[in-house]
Design a protein around this motif. Structure first.
Motif, PDB file in Angstrom:
ATOM      1  N   LEU A 104       0.833  -1.204   0.000  1.00 53.68           N
ATOM      2  CA  LEU A 104       0.000   0.000   0.000  1.00 53.68           C
ATOM      3  C   LEU A 104       0.869   1.256   0.000  1.00 53.68           C
ATOM      4  O   LEU A 104       0.586   2.220  -0.721  1.00 53.68           O
ATOM      5  N   ARG A 105       1.944   1.234   0.813  1.00 57.22           N
ATOM      6  CA  ARG A 105       2.838   2.388   0.840  1.00 57.22           C
ATOM      7  C   ARG A 105       3.516   2.588  -0.511  1.00 57.22           C
ATOM      8  O   ARG A 105       3.641   3.717  -0.995  1.00 57.22           O
ATOM      9  N   GLU A 106       3.985   1.493  -1.102  1.00 59.97           N
ATOM     10  CA  GLU A 106       4.674   1.610  -2.391  1.00 59.97           C
ATOM     11  C   GLU A 106       3.730   2.088  -3.479  1.00 59.97           C
ATOM     12  O   GLU A 106       4.092   2.922  -4.311  1.00 59.97           O
ATOM     13  N   ARG A 107       2.490   1.570  -3.465  1.00 57.26           N
ATOM     14  CA  ARG A 107       1.519   2.022  -4.467  1.00 57.26           C
ATOM     15  C   ARG A 107       1.199   3.496  -4.277  1.00 57.26           C
ATOM     16  O   ARG A 107       1.090   4.253  -5.248  1.00 57.26           O
ATOM     17  N   ALA A 108       1.073   3.924  -3.024  1.00 57.16           N
ATOM     18  CA  ALA A 108       0.819   5.339  -2.757  1.00 57.16           C
ATOM     19  C   ALA A 108       1.992   6.202  -3.205  1.00 57.16           C
ATOM     20  O   ALA A 108       1.805   7.292  -3.758  1.00 57.16           O
ATOM     21  N   ALA A 109       3.221   5.702  -2.987  1.00 63.74           N
ATOM     22  CA  ALA A 109       4.405   6.463  -3.412  1.00 63.74           C
ATOM     23  C   ALA A 109       4.453   6.592  -4.924  1.00 63.74           C
ATOM     24  O   ALA A 109       4.806   7.648  -5.465  1.00 63.74           O
ATOM     25  N   ARG A 110       4.078   5.534  -5.643  1.00 64.80           N
ATOM     26  CA  ARG A 110       4.081   5.586  -7.103  1.00 64.80           C
ATOM     27  C   ARG A 110       3.031   6.574  -7.616  1.00 64.80           C
ATOM     28  O   ARG A 110       3.283   7.347  -8.538  1.00 64.80           O
ATOM     29  N   LEU A 111       1.840   6.531  -7.007  1.00 68.84           N
ATOM     30  CA  LEU A 111       0.790   7.457  -7.431  1.00 68.84           C
ATOM     31  C   LEU A 111       1.181   8.903  -7.136  1.00 68.84           C
ATOM     32  O   LEU A 111       0.925   9.804  -7.948  1.00 68.84           O
ATOM     33  N   GLU A 112       1.803   9.126  -5.982  1.00 66.67           N
ATOM     34  CA  GLU A 112       2.239  10.477  -5.638  1.00 66.67           C
ATOM     35  C   GLU A 112       3.320  10.961  -6.611  1.00 66.67           C
ATOM     36  O   GLU A 112       3.327  12.123  -7.023  1.00 66.67           O
ATOM     37  N   LEU A 113       4.227  10.050  -6.978  1.00 66.14           N
ATOM     38  CA  LEU A 113       5.263  10.412  -7.948  1.00 66.14           C
ATOM     39  C   LEU A 113       4.646  10.826  -9.277  1.00 66.14           C
ATOM     40  O   LEU A 113       5.013  11.854  -9.864  1.00 66.14           O
ATOM     41  N   LEU A 114       3.702  10.032  -9.776  1.00 64.31           N
ATOM     42  CA  LEU A 114       3.059  10.353 -11.048  1.00 64.31           C
ATOM     43  C   LEU A 114       2.296  11.674 -10.966  1.00 64.31           C
ATOM     44  O   LEU A 114       2.293  12.458 -11.920  1.00 64.31           O
ATOM     45  N   ARG A 137      13.096  13.138  -8.651  1.00 66.46           N
ATOM     46  CA  ARG A 137      11.962  12.581  -7.906  1.00 66.46           C
ATOM     47  C   ARG A 137      11.936  11.054  -8.010  1.00 66.46           C
ATOM     48  O   ARG A 137      11.666  10.358  -7.024  1.00 66.46           O
ATOM     49  N   ILE A 138      12.187  10.515  -9.195  1.00 64.52           N
ATOM     50  CA  ILE A 138      12.187   9.056  -9.361  1.00 64.52           C
ATOM     51  C   ILE A 138      13.273   8.429  -8.499  1.00 64.52           C
ATOM     52  O   ILE A 138      13.054   7.424  -7.811  1.00 64.52           O
ATOM     53  N   CYS A 139      14.458   9.020  -8.530  1.00 62.87           N
ATOM     54  CA  CYS A 139      15.582   8.488  -7.751  1.00 62.87           C
ATOM     55  C   CYS A 139      15.295   8.561  -6.258  1.00 62.87           C
ATOM     56  O   CYS A 139      15.570   7.609  -5.517  1.00 62.87           O
ATOM     57  N   ALA A 140      14.715   9.667  -5.787  1.00 61.76           N
ATOM     58  CA  ALA A 140      14.430   9.826  -4.363  1.00 61.76           C
ATOM     59  C   ALA A 140      13.306   8.903  -3.900  1.00 61.76           C
ATOM     60  O   ALA A 140      13.333   8.392  -2.775  1.00 61.76           O
ATOM     61  N   THR A 141      12.325   8.647  -4.751  1.00 59.66           N
ATOM     62  CA  THR A 141      11.176   7.827  -4.361  1.00 59.66           C
ATOM     63  C   THR A 141      11.540   6.354  -4.251  1.00 59.66           C
ATOM     64  O   THR A 141      11.126   5.674  -3.308  1.00 59.66           O
ATOM     65  N   PHE A 142      12.326   5.840  -5.186  1.00 61.22           N
ATOM     66  CA  PHE A 142      12.594   4.406  -5.239  1.00 61.22           C
ATOM     67  C   PHE A 142      14.023   4.037  -4.856  1.00 61.22           C
ATOM     68  O   PHE A 142      14.361   2.857  -4.811  1.00 61.22           O
ATOM     69  N   GLY A 143      14.873   5.027  -4.595  1.00 56.48           N
ATOM     70  CA  GLY A 143      16.230   4.727  -4.165  1.00 56.48           C
ATOM     71  C   GLY A 143      17.107   4.124  -5.235  1.00 56.48           C
ATOM     72  O   GLY A 143      18.035   3.364  -4.928  1.00 56.48           O
ATOM     73  N   PHE A 144      16.834   4.444  -6.507  1.00 59.34           N
ATOM     74  CA  PHE A 144      17.678   3.945  -7.583  1.00 59.34           C
ATOM     75  C   PHE A 144      19.061   4.596  -7.524  1.00 59.34           C
ATOM     76  O   PHE A 144      19.232   5.689  -6.986  1.00 59.34           O
ATOM     77  N   LEU A 174      22.534  12.671 -23.649  1.00 59.81           N
ATOM     78  CA  LEU A 174      22.156  12.790 -22.241  1.00 59.81           C
ATOM     79  C   LEU A 174      21.732  14.227 -21.934  1.00 59.81           C
ATOM     80  O   LEU A 174      22.483  15.167 -22.188  1.00 59.81           O
ATOM     81  N   GLN A 175      20.521  14.390 -21.355  1.00 60.73           N
ATOM     82  CA  GLN A 175      19.990  15.710 -21.033  1.00 60.73           C
ATOM     83  C   GLN A 175      19.900  15.959 -19.532  1.00 60.73           C
ATOM     84  O   GLN A 175      20.067  17.093 -19.084  1.00 60.73           O
ATOM     85  N   ALA A 176      19.610  14.919 -18.729  1.00 61.64           N
ATOM     86  CA  ALA A 176      19.465  15.088 -17.278  1.00 61.64           C
ATOM     87  C   ALA A 176      19.812  13.783 -16.585  1.00 61.64           C
ATOM     88  O   ALA A 176      19.419  12.706 -17.045  1.00 61.64           O
ATOM     89  N   ALA A 177      20.538  13.871 -15.469  1.00 64.87           N
ATOM     90  CA  ALA A 177      20.922  12.697 -14.682  1.00 64.87           C
ATOM     91  C   ALA A 177      20.813  13.035 -13.204  1.00 64.87           C
ATOM     92  O   ALA A 177      21.073  14.167 -12.793  1.00 64.87           O
ATOM     93  N   SER A 178      20.426  12.050 -12.397  1.00 66.17           N
ATOM     94  CA  SER A 178      20.280  12.279 -10.953  1.00 66.17           C
ATOM     95  C   SER A 178      21.589  12.074 -10.204  1.00 66.17           C
ATOM     96  O   SER A 178      21.786  12.649  -9.138  1.00 66.17           O
ATOM     97  N   LEU A 179      22.492  11.266 -10.735  1.00 67.49           N
ATOM     98  CA  LEU A 179      23.757  10.995 -10.064  1.00 67.49           C
ATOM     99  C   LEU A 179      24.720  12.157 -10.286  1.00 67.49           C
ATOM    100  O   LEU A 179      25.033  12.498 -11.432  1.00 67.49           O
ATOM    101  N   PRO A 180      25.208  12.792  -9.202  1.00 68.24           N
ATOM    102  CA  PRO A 180      26.083  13.965  -9.365  1.00 68.24           C
ATOM    103  C   PRO A 180      27.314  13.690 -10.225  1.00 68.24           C
ATOM    104  O   PRO A 180      27.769  14.571 -10.960  1.00 68.24           O
ATOM    105  N   GLU A 181      27.878  12.478 -10.145  1.00 68.97           N
ATOM    106  CA  GLU A 181      29.075  12.168 -10.918  1.00 68.97           C
ATOM    107  C   GLU A 181      28.818  12.127 -12.415  1.00 68.97           C
ATOM    108  O   GLU A 181      29.748  12.273 -13.218  1.00 68.97           O
TER     109      GLU A 181
END
Length: 334
Positions: free
Chosen positions: A98-108, A130-137, A152-159
């Motif tokens: 339920l938490r994961e489904r709620a997190a996915r809906l909130e992300l969308l 947001r995707i990286c923060a929500t799922f910890g990728f 490449l246009q945007a990346a979440s990893l600083p490196e």
């Protein structure tokens, strides 16, 4: 166990056969293996109580079973471990989905609100973060098609961010993302070390599994949304569905930005025509008129070269009144 003897103080002493010494450590080995697996899969499992219950069993086995401390440590630890394990299983089966489904809906929903803006750079940056923060990728990136290249246009990893705008993969030929851009088919790679298409973005990559989905607009692939994890086989069907939904939202944002850009450029050019027409009616000097025309055209079109010439019918010549090549003015000529 070959025999059990009772000491005068009430303690029991067990005598082990050679086979018993081999079998006795097995519970501890299995508990350690379970603890390692739970810790490695902590992002996917989302149940820290299970790992804590296994750790309690190990502590009870060490102090109560091996060191034989004169306290009921093993019994207390086993009881507490069972309680935690029961709570962890209930939480994992009922609450975590339920938490994961709620997190996915909130992300969308959050990304859906952000695509309303016409600033593409902000939408792409906010989406990968947001995707990286929500799922910890480990890393999430967006790459867009530019001709035969995927850039490449945007990346979440600083490196990886310093490579934005410069990292290029040939569509359909290089990298997992390049393959997805060429085929238009999502791709889940459980172990990138066994996939020859993988292209490392860092000298010592930590990526172990990858999920890439196409960004499609009107049956045409315009980009790829790519997620990477440090765990093997870390992406499931729900991850695929979520990322594909986000990719569809990004396609709408990119199209809106393109249409807005075209409308803005058209309005700017019409405004230039109106200003030039006004200058023609208000200026009597030909040289002033030429300068006014160039002053209106240059900021809008940013030309590499520009010249304004008048045709002399009697001499069949062009009288060049203004000539600019790469920002350098040249002397008028015929």
């Amino acid at each position: 166990v070959s025999g059990v003897s009772l000491l005068p103080n009430g303690s029991a002493v067990s005598l082990y056969t050679p086979l018993g010494y081999v079998v006795a450590p097995l519970p501890a080995v299995f508990l350690v293996a379970s603890l390692v697996l739970l810790l490695r899969q902590r992002r996917r499992q989302g149940a820290p109580n299970l790992a804590l219950s296994v750790l309690l069993l190990l502590v009870g086995l060490l102090f109560g079973g091996v060191l034989e401390i004169a306290l009921p440590i093993l019994s207390v630890a086993t009881t507490a471990s069972l309680l935690l394990m029961g709570y962890g299983l209930i939480s994992r089966q009922l609450l975590n989905p339920l938490r994961e489904r709620a997190a996915r809906l909130e992300l969308l929903a959050q990304i859906g609100r952000s695509v309303a803006t016409l600033r593409v750079e902000e939408v792409l940056r906010e989406s990968v973060d947001r995707i990286c923060a929500t799922f910890g990728f480990h890393n999430v990136c967006v790459m867009l098609v530019e001709g035969e290249w995927l850039v490449l246009q945007a990346a979440s990893l600083p490196e990886v961010r310093p490579q934005e705008g410069t990292l290029r993969l040939r569509v359909g030929q290089e990298g997992i993302s390049g393959w997805v851009a060429g085929s238009g088919i999502p791709e889940r790679v459980p172990d990138i070390r066994r996939d020859s298409r993988y292209v490392a973005r860092l000298p010592q990559p930590r990526t172990r599994s990858e999920l890439a989905v196409p960004i499609v607009l009107k049956d045409r692939v315009i980009g790829v949304l790519d997620a990477q994890s440090t765990e093997l086989n870390d992406f499931g069907e729900e991850d695929l569905f979520t990322l594909q939904t986000v990719a569809d939202q990004l396609a709408v944002a990119l199209e809106n930005a393109r249409l807005y850009g075209e409308a803005r450029r058209r309005a700017e050019r019409l405004e230039v025509v109106n200003r030039v027409a006004t200058a023609v009616g208000a200026t009597l000097s030909l040289d002033d008129l030429v300068e006014a025309v160039y002053g209106e055209i240059a900021p809008v079109f940013s030309p590499d070269a520009c010249f304004v010439a008048l045709y002399d019918a009697e001499r069949s010549e062009l009288d060049c009144r203004l000539q600019v090549d790469r920002g350098v003015r040249e002397a008028p000529s015929r």
